[in-house]
Design a protein around this motif. Structure first.
Motif, PDB file in Angstrom:
ATOM      1  N   ARG A 380      97.537  36.534  86.232  1.00  0.00           N
ATOM      2  CA  ARG A 380      96.659  37.013  85.153  1.00  0.00           C
ATOM      3  C   ARG A 380      97.161  36.723  83.418  1.00  0.00           C
ATOM      4  NH1 ARG A 380      91.848  41.134  86.487  1.00  0.00           N
ATOM      5  NH2 ARG A 380      91.118  39.955  88.103  1.00  0.00           N
ATOM      6  N   ILE A 381      98.778  37.713  83.751  1.00  0.00           N
ATOM      7  CA  ILE A 381      99.131  37.727  82.324  1.00  0.00           C
ATOM      8  C   ILE A 381      99.520  36.073  81.162  1.00  0.00           C
ATOM      9  CG2 ILE A 381     101.301  38.665  81.409  1.00  0.00           C
ATOM     10  CD1 ILE A 381     101.580  40.550  82.841  1.00  0.00           C
ATOM     11  N   LEU A 382      99.633  34.972  82.638  1.00  0.00           N
ATOM     12  CA  LEU A 382      99.966  33.889  82.363  1.00  0.00           C
ATOM     13  C   LEU A 382      98.636  33.739  81.405  1.00  0.00           C
ATOM     14  CD1 LEU A 382     102.339  32.275  82.343  1.00  0.00           C
ATOM     15  CD2 LEU A 382     101.490  31.622  84.850  1.00  0.00           C
ATOM     16  N   ASN A 383      97.900  33.448  82.375  1.00  0.00           N
ATOM     17  CA  ASN A 383      96.234  32.425  81.836  1.00  0.00           C
ATOM     18  C   ASN A 383      96.170  33.374  80.733  1.00  0.00           C
ATOM     19  OD1 ASN A 383      96.512  31.417  83.987  1.00  0.00           O
ATOM     20  ND2 ASN A 383      94.888  32.662  85.504  1.00  0.00           N
ATOM     21  N   ASN A 384      96.463  34.967  80.485  1.00  0.00           N
ATOM     22  CA  ASN A 384      95.506  35.019  78.953  1.00  0.00           C
ATOM     23  C   ASN A 384      96.665  34.461  77.777  1.00  0.00           C
ATOM     24  OD1 ASN A 384      92.912  36.802  79.244  1.00  0.00           O
ATOM     25  ND2 ASN A 384      94.301  37.909  80.747  1.00  0.00           N
ATOM     26  N   SER A 385      98.369  34.884  78.263  1.00  0.00           N
ATOM     27  CA  SER A 385      98.368  34.733  77.333  1.00  0.00           C
ATOM     28  C   SER A 385      99.240  33.404  77.053  1.00  0.00           C
ATOM     29  CB  SER A 385     100.472  35.000  77.360  1.00  0.00           C
ATOM     30  OG  SER A 385     100.349  36.454  78.461  1.00  0.00           O
ATOM     31  N   SER A 386      98.590  32.417  78.106  1.00  0.00           N
ATOM     32  CA  SER A 386      98.064  30.856  77.545  1.00  0.00           C
ATOM     33  C   SER A 386      97.433  30.590  76.132  1.00  0.00           C
ATOM     34  CB  SER A 386      98.196  29.931  78.458  1.00  0.00           C
ATOM     35  OG  SER A 386      97.468  29.400  78.642  1.00  0.00           O
ATOM     36  N   ARG A 387      96.186  31.316  76.700  1.00  0.00           N
ATOM     37  CA  ARG A 387      95.301  31.480  75.880  1.00  0.00           C
ATOM     38  C   ARG A 387      95.225  32.470  74.817  1.00  0.00           C
ATOM     39  NH1 ARG A 387      89.855  34.198  78.964  1.00  0.00           N
ATOM     40  NH2 ARG A 387      89.292  34.998  76.726  1.00  0.00           N
ATOM     41  N   LEU A 388      95.454  33.074  74.183  1.00  0.00           N
ATOM     42  CA  LEU A 388      96.159  33.886  72.693  1.00  0.00           C
ATOM     43  C   LEU A 388      97.661  32.739  72.379  1.00  0.00           C
ATOM     44  CD1 LEU A 388      95.751  36.186  71.847  1.00  0.00           C
ATOM     45  CD2 LEU A 388      97.771  37.476  72.401  1.00  0.00           C
ATOM     46  N   LEU A 389      97.764  31.812  73.060  1.00  0.00           N
ATOM     47  CA  LEU A 389      98.912  30.979  72.009  1.00  0.00           C
ATOM     48  C   LEU A 389      98.357  30.036  71.522  1.00  0.00           C
ATOM     49  CD1 LEU A 389     101.841  30.819  72.042  1.00  0.00           C
ATOM     50  CD2 LEU A 389     101.519  28.563  74.614  1.00  0.00           C
ATOM     51  N   ASN A 390      97.244  29.362  72.450  1.00  0.00           N
ATOM     52  CA  ASN A 390      96.175  28.191  72.394  1.00  0.00           C
ATOM     53  C   ASN A 390      94.887  28.594  70.982  1.00  0.00           C
ATOM     54  OD1 ASN A 390      97.359  27.332  73.936  1.00  0.00           O
ATOM     55  ND2 ASN A 390      95.263  27.231  76.049  1.00  0.00           N
ATOM     56  N   ILE A 391      95.116  30.339  71.290  1.00  0.00           N
ATOM     57  CA  ILE A 391      94.176  30.740  69.521  1.00  0.00           C
ATOM     58  C   ILE A 391      95.192  29.964  68.621  1.00  0.00           C
ATOM     59  CG2 ILE A 391      93.197  32.430  69.010  1.00  0.00           C
ATOM     60  CD1 ILE A 391      91.635  33.076  71.551  1.00  0.00           C
ATOM     61  N   VAL A 392      96.674  31.107  68.837  1.00  0.00           N
ATOM     62  CA  VAL A 392      96.714  30.889  67.431  1.00  0.00           C
ATOM     63  C   VAL A 392      97.497  29.862  67.167  1.00  0.00           C
ATOM     64  CG1 VAL A 392      99.800  31.803  66.883  1.00  0.00           C
ATOM     65  CG2 VAL A 392      98.108  33.334  68.410  1.00  0.00           C
ATOM     66  N   SER A 393      98.171  28.682  67.406  1.00  0.00           N
ATOM     67  CA  SER A 393      97.764  27.500  67.466  1.00  0.00           C
ATOM     68  C   SER A 393      96.794  27.025  66.678  1.00  0.00           C
ATOM     69  CB  SER A 393      98.207  26.369  68.652  1.00  0.00           C
ATOM     70  OG  SER A 393      99.185  26.907  69.746  1.00  0.00           O
ATOM     71  N   ASP A 394      95.782  27.311  67.046  1.00  0.00           N
ATOM     72  CA  ASP A 394      94.722  26.850  66.450  1.00  0.00           C
ATOM     73  C   ASP A 394      94.669  27.006  65.446  1.00  0.00           C
ATOM     74  OD1 ASP A 394      93.655  25.641  68.703  1.00  0.00           O
ATOM     75  OD2 ASP A 394      92.085  26.263  69.304  1.00  0.00           O
ATOM     76  N   LEU A 395      94.697  28.420  65.243  1.00  0.00           N
ATOM     77  CA  LEU A 395      94.374  29.271  63.614  1.00  0.00           C
ATOM     78  C   LEU A 395      95.414  28.088  62.683  1.00  0.00           C
ATOM     79  CD1 LEU A 395      94.721  32.932  64.442  1.00  0.00           C
ATOM     80  CD2 LEU A 395      92.737  31.626  62.778  1.00  0.00           C
ATOM     81  N   LEU A 396      97.052  28.290  63.255  1.00  0.00           N
ATOM     82  CA  LEU A 396      97.766  27.515  62.369  1.00  0.00           C
ATOM     83  C   LEU A 396      97.745  26.467  61.785  1.00  0.00           C
ATOM     84  CD1 LEU A 396     100.929  28.418  61.431  1.00  0.00           C
ATOM     85  CD2 LEU A 396     101.560  27.010  63.437  1.00  0.00           C
ATOM     86  N   ASP A 397      97.134  25.166  63.066  1.00  0.00           N
ATOM     87  CA  ASP A 397      96.400  24.025  62.856  1.00  0.00           C
ATOM     88  C   ASP A 397      95.521  24.525  61.386  1.00  0.00           C
ATOM     89  OD1 ASP A 397      97.800  22.675  64.245  1.00  0.00           O
ATOM     90  OD2 ASP A 397      96.872  22.680  65.482  1.00  0.00           O
ATOM     91  N   GLN A 398      94.362  25.061  61.650  1.00  0.00           N
ATOM     92  CA  GLN A 398      93.166  25.160  60.519  1.00  0.00           C
ATOM     93  C   GLN A 398      93.381  25.694  59.003  1.00  0.00           C
ATOM     94  OE1 GLN A 398      90.124  23.993  61.059  1.00  0.00           O
ATOM     95  NE2 GLN A 398      89.111  25.307  59.326  1.00  0.00           N
ATOM     96  N   ALA A 399      94.916  26.861  59.111  1.00  0.00           N
ATOM     97  CA  ALA A 399      95.494  27.287  58.385  1.00  0.00           C
ATOM     98  C   ALA A 399      96.051  25.838  57.637  1.00  0.00           C
ATOM     99  CB  ALA A 399      96.007  28.111  58.223  1.00  0.00           C
TER     100      ALA A 399
END
Ligand code: ADP
Length: 573
Positions: A380-399
């Motif tokens: 679960r930690i793995l899955n949620n961290s991975s989702r969080l990482l995706n969101i952070v990457s998306d935000l970085l790309d958008q910026a």
């Protein structure tokens, strides 16, 4: 001197009357009377000179009396004619009768009734049609006919019927010509009146338009002066023809270095970097509107510049207007925001990657055996961290996209790398959902193309990830193919829930997720497709969507087709 004579003459013959016909007739009578008086006066003068010179002339006393009487008569008629209280036709009528009486003494009754002096009676007939009214010629023809009858009786001669008929013919001719003349005059008068009216109207319109224009011009000037943004209007040669104080302030240049100078001269300043100079000249100098404002550094300021063509009423471009806004503050804030987002994303990514790595090692028993519960927790930690990482990457790309800072790294790549990478990332996720993930590269595709593999993989994985997320049973298929000589592309087809037509319009907007609990439960922050679309567009491509609710969706990406040059080719696999 000449002017004075003219003035004198016109003051002598001018009469005041309101009716133009009456005025014309009175004027004519005045001329006639003055003419007769002048010639009589001259004749008297000649006679006096001759007598005084000692010429033995036998001049009848009646001549003196007659001439003097004529002078007085003319004066009396002249006075009466100029008197507005006495109707014009009365003076003219009496004058003509007076003439007729006068003519009776001009010759012997025989000569008058049928001889050499017969013609004198045509004079009042013609004059009557001009001085009174056209048909008056017939009345005076009657008078003349009567007069020669009277004279014939006096002289005991035969009545000259032909002469009488002749008078009426003269009357007819006079009537016709006078009538035509009056008609022509009336027409001229009407035309003149209309012309006068038209001239008056035009003059009024012109003066109104001028007033309006000068009002508008001063209003425009006031607006231009008061506007906080810098305004610069160029003619078709690029010459600055209008500007305002705000522009002078922004550019920190004196007015004479801007006005009547070519745009290139204005821009060529040590305060502006050469690339920015080029950018201004390219976007402002064109005869078309800039699609989006451009940003340039001007000294310590950042300016946002937008331009549009100025057109005349027929739509022809007659110049360009550029509006410059001080963007310094916004540019600073924007830069701070981007730097902040980039920093935070970067700072978040490092610990997140650490969490991912350690939880994976935990789960896999790297630090000792774990029971099922512990493995589950680690998962679960793995899955949620991975989702969080995706969101952070998306935000970085958008910026980065918003800041225009996204850089692409174009180089040759193997097309099969795309599918290989896709399977390594997505196979397990698809399998876990019981879905089949297939990929196919068309035979018409070359082994290698030029592109940014990292970004291409990002686009492909994003689309496949969505397809897997929103499909419960069936398959997700990827098909890569050559569209034509200039394009290649790929389809991502799923057999999922599909997207309603209404939603298809908004699906590419940032932070947009479709309503519904299913969607919400899938996580994500609605940036995926927005980033995909921007990435594809920045690579010179397009994205299309075909979807039927309940049957599935197909996302199609079309990109420019570019083959590597020979020396660039990466070693074949
Ligand atoms: P998110 O990152 O939240 O998934 P996206 O921009 O990727 O955001 O997608 C926006 C929305 O579009 C999703 O929430 C989903 O409702 C819909 N969507 C995207 N792809 C598909 C698909 N293949 N099938 C059905 N719906 C989809």
């Amino acid at each position: 001197m000449r002017v004075n004579v003219q003035k004198l003459v016109s003051s002598l013959i001018d009469v005041s009357a309101t009716d133009p016909d009456d005025k014309r007739r009175r004027k004519l009578l005045s001329i006639l009377l003055l003419g007769i008086a002048a010639s009589t006066f001259l004749m008297l003068l000649v006679l006096v000179v001759l007598v005084l010179a000692g010429n033995n002339l036998e001049i009848d006393g009646a001549v003196w009396i007659g001439a003097t009487a004529l002078l007085f008569g003319c004066s009396a008629f002249y006075w009466s004619n100029r008197n507005p209280a006495i109707p014009g036709w009365v003076t003219s009528g009496v004058f003509l009768l007076f003439l007729m009486v006068l003519f009776m003494f001009g010759d012997t009754p025989e000569q008058l009734a049928g001889g050499r002096s017969l013609f004198v009676f045509t004079i009042p007939i013609i004059m009557a049609s001009i001085l009174l009214f056209p048909a008056a010629s017939f009345i005076f023809a009657g008078f003349s006919a009567f007069e020669i009858w009277y004279l014939a009786v006096q002289a005991g001669t035969l009545y000259n019927t032909f002469a009488a008929i002749g008078f009426f013919l003269v009357g007819l001719a006079s009537w016709l010509s006078a009538r035509n003349m009056e008609q022509a005059l009336r027409e001229v008068r009407t035309i003149n009146k209309e012309l006068d009216q038209r001239v008056a109207d035009r003059t009024r319109e012109l003066s109104e338009a001028l007033t309006r224009e000068s009002e508008q011009a001063s209003q425009r000037q006031a607006i231009l002066q008061g506007i906080a943004d810098g305004v610069m209007v160029m003619d078709t040669r690029g010459m600055v023809i209008l500007t305002n104080p705000a522009l002078i302030r922004l550019l920190e240049l004196p007015l004479d270095k801007i006005l009547n100078k070519n745009l290139a001269e204005v821009v060529r300043s040590p305060k502006v970097e050469p690339e920015d100079q080029e950018m201004i000249l390219r976007s402002v100098g064109y005869n078309q509107a800039t699609l989006a404002p451009i940003r340039v550094k001007w000294g310590v300021r950042t300016l946002s510049v937008i331009s549009a063509p100025v057109r005349d009423q027929k739509g022809r471009a007659i110049g360009n207007v550029a509006v410059m806004r001080d963007f310094t503050r916004e540019a600073e804030v924007e830069q701070m925001k981007n730097a902040f987002v980039a920093m935070v994303s970067h700072e978040l990514r490092t610990p997140l990657n650490a969490i991912l790595g350690y939880s994976e090692m935990l789960r896999d028993g790297f630090y000792g055996a774990v029971n099922e519960k512990q493995a589950n927790a680690a998962e679960r930690i793995l899955n949620n961290s991975s989702r969080l990482l995706n969101i952070v990457s998306d935000l970085l790309d958008q910026a980065r996209i918003e800041a225009g800072k996204l850089k692409f790294d174009y180089k040759p790549f193997h097309v099969s790398d795309l599918t290989d990478n896709l399977h390594s990332v997505m196979d397990k996720i698809a399998r876990d959902k019981g879905l089949e993930l297939t990929s196919r590269i068309d035979a018409n595709m070359p082994g290698q193309l030029v592109g940014d593999t990292h970004r291409l993989q990002q686009v492909l994985v994003n689309l496949v990830n969505n397809a897997v997320k929103f499909t419960d049973k069936g398959s997700v298929d990827v098909y890569i193919y050559k569209v034509n000589e200039q394009h290649w592309g790929f389809d991502v087809t799923d057999t999922g829930q599909g997207i309603a037509l209404d939603d298809q319009k908004h699906i590419f907007d940032p932070f947009r997720q479709l309503e519904g609990t299913v969607t919400r439960s899938h996580g994500g922050i609605g940036l995926g497709l927005a980033i995909v679309k921007r990435l594809v567009e920045l690579m010179g491509g397009q994205i299309f969507l075909k979807s039927i609710v309940g049957q599935g969706s197909t996302f199609t990406i079309i990109l420019p087709f570019e083959l590597p040059r020979k020396e660039e080719k990466e070693g074949e696999k």
